[in-house]
Design an enzyme around this catalytic site. Structure first.
Site, PDB file in Angstrom:
ATOM      1  N   CYS A  66     -29.629 -46.498  15.372  1.00 23.56           N
ATOM      2  CA  CYS A  66     -30.894 -45.644  15.332  1.00 23.56           C
ATOM      3  C   CYS A  66     -31.526 -45.680  14.006  1.00 23.56           C
ATOM      4  CB  CYS A  66     -30.413 -44.133  15.424  1.00 23.56           C
ATOM      5  SG  CYS A  66     -31.837 -42.973  16.279  1.00 23.56           S
TER       6      CYS A  66
ATOM      7  N   HIS B  21     -27.880 -44.250  20.825  1.00 20.26           N
ATOM      8  CA  HIS B  21     -26.692 -43.808  20.195  1.00 20.26           C
ATOM      9  C   HIS B  21     -25.707 -44.253  21.129  1.00 20.26           C
ATOM     10  CE1 HIS B  21     -27.766 -40.877  16.999  1.00 20.26           C
ATOM     11  NE2 HIS B  21     -28.882 -41.089  17.639  1.00 20.26           N
TER      12      HIS B  21
ATOM     13  N   GLU C 159     -22.503 -44.194  20.736  1.00 19.05           N
ATOM     14  CA  GLU C 159     -21.161 -43.329  20.612  1.00 19.05           C
ATOM     15  C   GLU C 159     -21.415 -42.204  21.289  1.00 19.05           C
ATOM     16  OE1 GLU C 159     -24.375 -41.192  18.316  1.00 19.05           O
ATOM     17  OE2 GLU C 159     -23.993 -43.240  18.450  1.00 19.05           O
TER      18      GLU C 159
END
Length: 372
Positions: free
Chosen positions: A258, A344, A346
């Site tokens: 990001c 993202h 994750e």
């Protein structure tokens, strides 16, 4: 606890548009920030505690917020990071058995104002048409002129450095000290789930403050470096950009996420741009250009890297594209162990389609170690 749910409140946008609602608690002071919206149907706690949202007023497009309460383990940082919350229906009583507390209590403890019973469909439509802009939340509904004057003094997100507001003040370590993978994380506003993804794969992680130099990080002898997510404009972060330059120059395995992705782009002379209203949600479609496969991703960013400059940069390859608008969603530095994505991987909240990128990073570190 008793509430006066008839207390009127107002959201005034920088262009003079006004939206009315009610508040869950009296405001100690007016709240200001860039107003944005997230389209996720779940994951509000993770969104509200995501450091990338620091300085922003969050509008949720899902009609019901708070219905499943809060669980301490699901926060993405140690505190609420948004400046204020705007929603349609606010649920005061959670229905999930394993919730620790209600969202109302969670936000009340954080002294975070909430305005609900707002026509969020109209508000989101306005933002989509006119773009993200500053806004002010207040219960001073009869003095809009004063509110407008106060709002006019609030800085624009463009040019605003915010990583220093959310980064760790001191370095710390987590994970297996005996690991073969020592990962230095430059904390520009890192989410806890990024650290979980790294340690769950056996990594030993040291998290460094946002302004740590490349030499300081290398003194720890890492096998790889992660440039994390975070809030604000990437351009006012010269020390982080220099870290990225040195990582590439010295061929250190590097993964940008990001804001970290934007930092890497800036380090190779690719400019960043402020988006009209950004990408914020948990169902954004991305295509991996190497495999041709698509994945659904979690996204939260108001800046992007310039596509034409990326295409024309001989040292950079576009690895992923956003299928909604064809913007650059990932890059690789040619012949260097460095890659990054705008979204993202994750999750937290969101799908796990992109978690393979952490495996790719570990493979990159292993390959570099063998060569060494």
């Amino acid at each position: 606890m008793k509430y006066n749910l008839k207390t009127p409140a107002v959201i005034l946008l920088a262009d003079g548009t006004v939206f009315h609602g009610k508040t869950t608690q009296p405001f100690d002071s007016n709240r200001k920030g860039e107003i944005c919206f997230n389209t996720g149907m779940t994951g509000y706690q993770e969104i509200f505690t995501d450091p990338s949202y620091f300085g922003q007023i969050m509008v949720t497009t899902n009609a019901h917020i708070g219905n499943y309460g809060v669980n301490t383990d699901e926060s993405e940082s140690d505190s609420v990071k948004i400046s204020g919350l705007v929603c349609k229906n606010f649920s005061f009583t959670p229905s999930r058995p394993n919730s620790d507390q209600s969202l109302e209590q969670f936000l009340s403890d954080a002294v975070l104002p909430v305005i609900f019973d707002v026509d969020t469909r109209a508000l989101v439509s306005h933002i989509r048409k006119h773009g993200a802009m500053n806004a002010i939340m207040s219960t001073q509904i009869d003095d809009l002129k004063t509110l407008a004057e106060e709002l006019s003094q609030h800085p624009s997100m463009k040019g605003l450095e915010l990583s220093s507001k959310v980064s760790t003040k001191e370095a710390y370590t987590i994970g297996d000290k005996l690991s073969d993978h020592r990962i230095a994380v430059l904390d520009l506003g890192v989410k806890k789930n990024i650290l979980r993804r790294l340690t769950s794969r056996g990594g030993y992680v040291k998290v460094f403050p946002y302004n740590t130099s490349f030499d300081e990080m290398m003194d720890w002898n890492p096998t790889g470096i992660v440039l994390s997510n975070g809030p604000g404009d990437p351009e006012p972060l010269p020390s982080a950009i220099e870290v990225a330059k040195q990582c590439i120059k010295n061929e250190i395995p590097t993964f940008g996420i990001c804001l970290g992705h934007q930092i890497i782009a800036l380090s190779v002379e690719i400019p960043t741009l402020k988006m009209h209203n950004g990408h914020r949600g948990i169902n954004h479609p991305i295509q991996n250009l190497s495999t041709g496969k698509s994945e659904i991703t979690s996204q939260n960013h108001g800046f992007t890297i310039d596509k034409s400059s990326t295409v024309n940069n001989p040292d950079v390859e576009i690895s992923h594209v956003h299928l909604n608008d064809q913007s650059v969603a990932g890059i690789r530095i040619k012949n260097k162990p460095c890659f990054s994505v705008q979204y993202h991987p994750e999750a937290g909240p969101g799908p796990n389609d992109a978690t393979y990128l952490f495996d790719d990073f570990f493979s990159l570190m292993s390959t570099a170690k063998v060569k060494a």
